[in-house]
Motif scaffolding. Structure first.
Motif, short mmCIF file in Angstrom:
data_model
loop_
_atom_site.label_atom_id
_atom_site.label_comp_id
_atom_site.label_asym_id
_atom_site.label_seq_id
_atom_site.Cartn_x
_atom_site.Cartn_y
_atom_site.Cartn_z
N LEU A 93 25.09 47.33 15.09
CA LEU A 93 26.50 47.38 15.51
C LEU A 93 26.68 46.73 16.87
O LEU A 93 27.67 46.03 17.12
CB LEU A 93 26.99 48.82 15.53
CG LEU A 93 27.19 49.49 14.16
CD1 LEU A 93 27.51 50.96 14.34
CD2 LEU A 93 28.27 48.78 13.36
N GLU A 135 21.27 51.55 13.13
CA GLU A 135 22.72 51.38 13.13
C GLU A 135 23.23 50.85 14.46
O GLU A 135 23.99 49.88 14.51
CB GLU A 135 23.41 52.70 12.78
CG GLU A 135 23.17 53.14 11.34
CD GLU A 135 23.82 54.48 11.04
OE1 GLU A 135 24.54 55.00 11.91
OE2 GLU A 135 23.60 55.00 9.93
N GLU A 136 22.82 51.47 15.55
CA GLU A 136 23.35 51.08 16.86
C GLU A 136 22.91 49.67 17.25
O GLU A 136 23.74 48.87 17.71
CB GLU A 136 22.96 52.08 17.93
CG GLU A 136 23.56 51.80 19.31
CD GLU A 136 25.07 51.61 19.26
OE1 GLU A 136 25.59 50.74 19.99
OE2 GLU A 136 25.75 52.33 18.50
N SER A 140 19.11 55.90 10.49
CA SER A 140 20.21 55.68 11.43
C SER A 140 19.75 54.98 12.70
O SER A 140 20.58 54.52 13.49
CB SER A 140 20.88 57.02 11.78
OG SER A 140 19.92 57.90 12.36
#
Length: 422
Positions: A33, A29-30, A26
């Motif tokens: 994004l 992810e940021e 994870s």
């Protein structure tokens, strides 16, 4: 054990619920994004992720060499060959046991690939055979660290020094590997790592070129990078005169691929450790449950790193490799076998579709490849895509499947005879 799956029984191995590479945490992810949400940015902002990966990769694994991020390993190889500036029609010694993109870019640049046989132990290029094929027109030697095992790099370096050849390393299977304590990619004049699909460092689809030579770096920038990148990094005043157009190919990789690849770069030591642990257990299972299948030999000079693919040999007269492959695949094992090596491919027997050079005797120059032809008949490998993390459950299933085949071996031989695949 039950019946063999190829004989109507139930498969032993179920890989549907296992974690198969590439996977990411994870943590990415940021950043990804955020990159999407920000929308259009100027070139400098887009380059931040790419520059971060280039710097981290070079400083961590390539001793601070110049590095350039590409959209694929194939693009990086074409760039590498252009960077060398070889004369049209020059001969380049290449392995026949390698991925096609190690060699096909040579045709694009009107260079003449000279295939060499395989070493029976490392399966890399046979350097004795390579040295025997040197002519006054030979300008470079290419080694591929095939399936993760490095070639004998001291010998490769010595051959190149003796014969005034450039040395190119294709390290696409060997991220993090060392030979006698030195990282692959740092021996040659220029090196390329694929960062695509299931490579140990994967950006989904990407590649990276590294070199110790400023001249090659400048030529690579001109060939493969957008104007602003080449302009900011190039030192050659002569080449800068061409920056209005470059060569127009723009092989720069995506910043999203760079973010993904950088996470794999950070976790590479863990990936190597996990794969080595899994493959050690697999080797024990092979030896104890099905000893006729011979695991690959790891040279003691292959200090760090791991197998990208785990190719064993099956050289048993009463049962063909191909029928054993079918039986293992039927049991659910992720096994593979090479279909051919490059010296057998049509494009190298008749390269006229790709090159403007007149190579009327190309097919006559292919020569003999006894070890490679033998390997094509006996190699059977484990893909290892499910072994990038600790996989005791998978190894246990593989061990059970191998034991099942061993217990039913006579029946397997009978089946092969019935269908004529001895």
């Amino acid at each position: 054990m039950g019946k063999l799956a190829i004989d109507g029984g139930e498969p032993t191995v179920r890989l549907n619920n296992t974690k198969r590479w590439p996977f990411y945490s994870s943590n990415v992810e940021e950043p990804i994004l955020s990159r999407i949400r920000e929308g259009s940015l100027d070139a400098a902002a887009i380059d931040i992720a790419i520059q971060a990966f280039e710097n981290d990769f070079s400083n961590t694994y390539c001793q601070g060499l110049y590095s350039i991020f590409h959209c694929s390993g194939t693009a990086a190889l074409l760039t590498a060959y252009f960077a060398l500036g070889l004369p049209r029609g020059a001969e380049v010694l290449v392995p026949t046991n390698t991925f096609r993109a190690t060699v096909t870019p040579l045709l694009t640049l009107n260079l003449f690939p000279v295939f060499c046989d395989s070493d029976p132990i490392t399966r890399c290029i046979d350097l004795d055979d390579a040295e025997s094929r040197i002519t006054p027109n030979t300008k470079a030697l290419v080694v591929t660290h095939i399936w993760g095992h490095p070639a004998d790099m001291e010998r490769a370096v010595a051959i190149c020094k003796k014969n005034n050849l450039f040395l190119v390393e294709d390290c696409s299977h060997a991220h993090g590997a060392t030979w006698n304590g030195k990282r692959v990619g740092t021996f040659g004049d220029i090196a390329v790592f694929s960062l695509g699909t299931k490579k140990m460092i994967s950006g989904g689809k990407a590649g990276i070129l590294v070199t110790k030579h400023r001249t090659f770096y400048d030529r690579a920038l001109l060939f493969s990078q957008p104007k602003h990148r080449a302009n900011s990094d190039m030192s050659s005043s002569y080449l800068k005169e061409y920056l209005g157009t470059g060569l127009g190919v723009n092989f720069r990789g995506s910043p999203i691929s760079a973010i993904l690849a950088n996470e794999h770069l950070v976790r590479l030591p863990r990936t190597i450790e996990s794969k080595n642990n899994n493959l050690t257990k697999l080797e024990k299972a092979i030896v104890s449950e099905f000893s006729e299948l011979t695991p690959p030999i790891r040279d003691s000079r292959f200090n760090e790193g791991t197998w990208y693919m785990y190719y064993c040999t099956w050289d048993v007269e009463e049962l063909s490799r191909d029928f054993l492959y079918k039986a293992m695949k039927a049991e659910g094992m992720a096994v593979i076998k090479p279909e051919t090596f490059l010296h057998n491919q049509k494009v190298f027997k008749d390269p006229s579709i790709f090159t403007t050079l007149d190579f009327p005797s190309f097919s006559d120059r292919l020569g003999e490849y006894p070890v490679s032809d033998w390997l094509l008949k006996v190699l059977i490998g484990f893909e290892t895509r499910e072994m990038y993390d600790l996989s005791d459950e998978v190894i246990d299933m593989y061990a059970e499947a191998l034991q099942k085949i061993s217990k039913n071996y006579d029946r397997l031989v009978d089946l092969s005879r019935k269908v004529g695949e001895i």
